[in-house]
Motif scaffolding. Structure first.
Motif, PDB file in Angstrom:
ATOM      1  N   GLU A   5       0.485   3.702   3.032  1.00 30.79           N
ATOM      2  CA  GLU A   5       1.066   3.174   4.259  1.00 30.79           C
ATOM      3  C   GLU A   5       2.588   3.215   4.198  1.00 30.79           C
ATOM      4  O   GLU A   5       3.261   3.542   5.190  1.00 30.79           O
ATOM      5  N   LYS A   6       3.131   2.914   3.022  1.00 34.51           N
ATOM      6  CA  LYS A   6       4.590   2.902   2.877  1.00 34.51           C
ATOM      7  C   LYS A   6       5.178   4.291   3.130  1.00 34.51           C
ATOM      8  O   LYS A   6       6.130   4.450   3.908  1.00 34.51           O
ATOM      9  N   ASN A   8       0.839  -1.188   0.000  1.00 31.70           N
ATOM     10  CA  ASN A   8       0.000   0.000   0.000  1.00 31.70           C
ATOM     11  C   ASN A   8       0.881   1.248   0.000  1.00 31.70           C
ATOM     12  O   ASN A   8       1.618   1.497   0.961  1.00 31.70           O
ATOM     13  N   GLU A  61       4.954   5.330   6.768  1.00 29.79           N
ATOM     14  CA  GLU A  61       5.956   4.666   7.599  1.00 29.79           C
ATOM     15  C   GLU A  61       7.331   5.299   7.409  1.00 29.79           C
ATOM     16  O   GLU A  61       8.090   5.487   8.361  1.00 29.79           O
TER      17      GLU A  61
END
Length: 789
Positions: A333-334, A330, A337
């Motif tokens: 999300e990457k 995703n 993070e």
């Protein structure tokens, strides 16, 4: 928009350096003869410099010429004796040294010799088109613009089209149509700003990457591990790319950006680091000098270490935490993070993405008509899987914008450039209405030139609608679908289009469906290669189990469905691009016609894994040899075709594939891969209109027999004694000779395709049982490279 076409009967390229000569080479692939100009020589051969440029084309790799024979259609000329010849040219492109004064001087000299309807363009990579237009003869100004090819011109899809204020709109449409339709390029219209689009963004990305790498103390090898395929970019990543481009060239580019972009908020990035000057002074200019950021020592590739001033062993390992983040599928999300992770590698990755998005948004209104041009330029010119706005959009437009804004407000970006207001006013850069145009405060639709209507399945940007056609039938191995017309399209679903039981089953269903409900059948892959051949992994597993029956059944089933394609009641057309190897090529060879993209690489390569072609490829070659030598000696052609197979030769282009017999004279070669489906449909309809009837099955082939086998084996004996091949190569080559010659029978004995198919199966299965073949298969599966044991 115009309904006219730019008809180029002859072209001229001014400048026979590496770039100019390669542009000339690509023009010949489009069937256009070229006059290649350069300075005169003091020798009797006045056009010696240009002639040298042509000869250099035969040495360069990757090959600029789609066929070596095309060099004959490039004529060397010089700027003193041959200017009158320019009157014969419809398209003239200047590609001399990147100096404004020299270009202007040449324009004044050649202007009177260009005919009134010719198109005169420059291939400059960054000089002002407006300033150059100032010395173009008045009669040519409206047809003058920048046409910037990327290096190497044959292989790089991108061409930037850059007008000046006086360029006629019809000129741009005609050139875009010509570059797309005739030369197979992806055209992006750019504005007349420093370095245009792709290099403006690409160079910024490289220098942003270098800046943050130095700031965070990351080694060049670590940076390349982070900035290649791990984030959707080519293997050349950052510093390997710099070596390929040339470190001296990189230094010149940064000087240009430093001088031209003094008002750029990121101007501080445009400073050459001390290590770059150190390497240049040492003559380590990159790949062309044998050393640069990376240097090969024996079999080991070492990397420059700025701290020690020497080279050390490379280390591409990454911390587990970074590996875990990079594996997150995703994109939102990457990036989230990366933004919060505190390791240097994560901070680095977030910083280079943040800077890229920030930079592109800030400069969008200045350098491009819309976000589309920037994203396509980076895909086509730099090989990125997604352009910067696509990456941003995929990660969540508003969420990423908030992260960037937070970094700006906290001073982490190091620049005082704000995010433009429009960023917060839209939901995405690309959508159903087109791509966002910052200076228009609206979405800009795709160009509607006629040539783009021929592209049934063009590249679409993230967020754009794509017409995937109407599914007729779908199985595990194949999708059968249409573009809502009378032609059935078959697309294999297997990885790399490999041939396995599900593919054979699907192809049988395709023929059934086409014969009962459609006018014709097209074999076409929407992404990836046409077919990389048989499923080697499945075959290896079956051999290890001792299950030769499943291998025998697959081979027999593949042969049978190939015959169904050849003798189908409706025309079958293979639309080939990329790899068509082994069984993949045999599949294409059995279609009634082939339409191939210029960059199609075809070969019967089974010998490399200790096997021989067993999908009817050798039978087809035997039939072709008979047809092509009906009134003469067949042996020279037999020997040529045999060597191709025994040595596993692969064509370097579709034109070479035609010379090798894998494409026939009646087959079509297209330069634009997105027109393959259009061309294949056209072939089907033309054959139907002509009252298509398939070839009649059961034709007899006069076998070369025992005499042919003995003669071909003599070639192998000589190679074996000269230690050019191994004992197992001899074994494989002997069996290939036996099959293509029809077996140990009297020369001239009539045989059928099925007879040779039987020989293919017999020898294929016997080779499968041999330990050395099994070693070759295992090595190929493990390393991707052939083993010569």
């Amino acid at each position: 928009m115009t309904d006219h076409k730019l008809r180029v009967r002859r072209a001229a390229v001014l400048g026979s350096g590496v770039m100019g000569a390669q542009i000339a080479a690509h023009l010949t692939a489009a069937g256009i003869p070229v006059d290649l100009y350069d300075l005169p020589s003091d020798d009797k051969q006045r056009s010696k410099i240009a002639a040298g440029g042509i000869q250099n084309l035969l040495k360069l790799k990757p090959a600029p010429l789609a066929s070596k024979e095309l060099a004959e259609f490039i004529t060397p000329r010089n700027f003193e004796d041959d200017l009158d010849q320019l009157q014969q040219c419809d398209f003239i492109i200047e590609a001399i040294v990147e100096r404004m004064d020299i270009k202007k001087s040449l324009y004044e000299k050649i202007g009177p010799h260009i005919h009134a309807d010719a198109f005169f363009v420059t291939n400059t990579s960054g000089l002002s088109i407006t300033e150059l237009a100032g010395v173009v003869p008045a009669a040519l100004k409206d047809r003058f613009c920048g046409v910037h090819f990327f290096n190497p011109p044959r292989y790089m899809h991108l061409v930037e089209l850059i007008p000046h204020a006086g360029t006629n709109a019809e000129t741009l449409d005609l050139l875009e149509d010509f570059l797309t339709r005739n030369l197979g390029k992806g055209v992006v219209r750019a504005r007349d700003t420093a370095n245009f689009i792709a290099n403006r963004v690409g160079v910024f990305t490289m220098w942003s990457t270098m800046h943050h790498a130095q700031r965070l103390g990351l080694g060049f090898d670590t940076v390349d591990a982070l900035t290649g395929p791990a984030i959707g970019r080519p293997k050349s990543a950052t510093f390997r790319l710099a070596d390929v481009v040339g470190l001296d060239t990189m230094a010149n580019v940064i000087k240009t950006m430093d001088s031209k972009l003094a008002d750029d908020p990121w101007h501080g990035y445009y400073q050459a680091p001390s290590w770059l000057s150190q390497l240049i002074e040492a003559g380590a200019l990159g790949q062309k000098a044998g050393a640069g950021v990376f240097r090969k020592e024996g079999r080991e590739i070492k990397v420059f270490d700025p701290e020690s001033g020497g080279y050390r062993s490379t280390d591409y390992s990454l911390p587990d935490s970074i590996q875990a983040i990079l594996q997150i599928r995703n994109p939102a999300e990457k990036l989230a993070e990366l933004a919060k992770c505190e390791t240097p590698e994560a901070e680095f990755l977030w910083a280079i993405h943040r800077d890229l998005f920030h930079y592109c948004a800030y400069h969008l209104a200045e350098i491009a008509d819309s976000a589309r041009e920037i994203d396509l330029a980076m895909r086509w010119g730099y090989g990125w899987k997604l352009g910067p706005f696509e990456q941003w959009q995929g990660a969540g437009w508003k969420a990423v914008a908030e992260l960037i804004q937070a970094d700006i407000e906290s001073g982490k970006t190091g620049v005082d450039a704000p995010l433009p207001a429009w960023v917060g006013q839209i939901e995405a850069a690309h959508g159903a209405d087109g791509s966002y145009a910052a200076d228009q405060s609206s979405y800009s639709p795709r160009p509607d030139l006629e040539v783009y209507q021929r592209q049934y399945q063009p590249v679409r940007l993230l967020g754009e609608k794509q017409d995937h056609g109407t599914t007729v039938l779908e199985t595990d191995g194949i999708r059968l679908w249409t573009m809502s017309d009378d032609v059935l399209i078959a697309s294999l679903k297997t990885k790399m289009g490999v041939i396995d039981d599900s593919a054979v089953e699907g192809l049988n269903a395709a023929v059934d469906k086409a014969e009962s409900e459609f006018d014709g059948l097209v074999l076409w892959q929407p992404a990836g290669p046409f077919s990389a051949g048989a499923n080697l992994k499945a075959a290896a597993e079956a051999i290890q189990r001792g299950d030769l029956d499943s291998v025998r059944n697959l081979v027999a089933g593949f042969q049978a469905v190939n015959l169904r394609l050849r003798y189908s009641a409706v025309p079958t057309v293979a639309a080939v691009r990329g790899l068509a190897l082994g069984g993949g090529l045999e599949l294409a060879m059995h279609a009634a016609r082939r339409v191939a993209h210029l960059e199609s690489y075809m070969g019967l390569v089974e010998a490399g894994v200790g096997l021989l072609p067993a999908g009817g490829g050798l039978a087809t070659l035997a039939m072709q040899i008979q047809a092509d030598t009906a009134a003469g000696d067949s042996y020279p052609l037999l020997e040529k075709r045999y060597k191709q197979v025994a040595m596993g030769q692969v064509s370097g282009s579709a034109m070479e594939a035609r010379e090798m017999g894998y494409l026939r004279p009646e087959d079509t070669i297209v330069l634009h891969e997105h027109e393959l489906l259009h061309a294949a449909h056209g072939e089907v309809r033309a054959m139907v209109a002509a009252g298509y009837r398939p070839a009649m099955a059961g034709a007899r082939i006069k076998a070369a027999g025992d005499v042919g086998i003995a003669t071909l084996k003599m070639l192998l004996v000589n190679m074996l004694e000269g230690h050019f091949i191994s004992e197992h190569d001899f074994e494989i080559g002997s069996r290939i000779a036996t099959v293509i010659c029809g077996g140990e029978i009297d020369r001239g004995t009539p045989v059928t395709e099925e007879w040779i198919h039987g020989l293919e199966r017999e020898h294929f299965l016997e080779l499968c049982t041999m330990p050395k073949t099994q070693e070759r298969i295992a090595h190929m599966l493990k390393t991707g490279k052939p083993l010569r044991n």
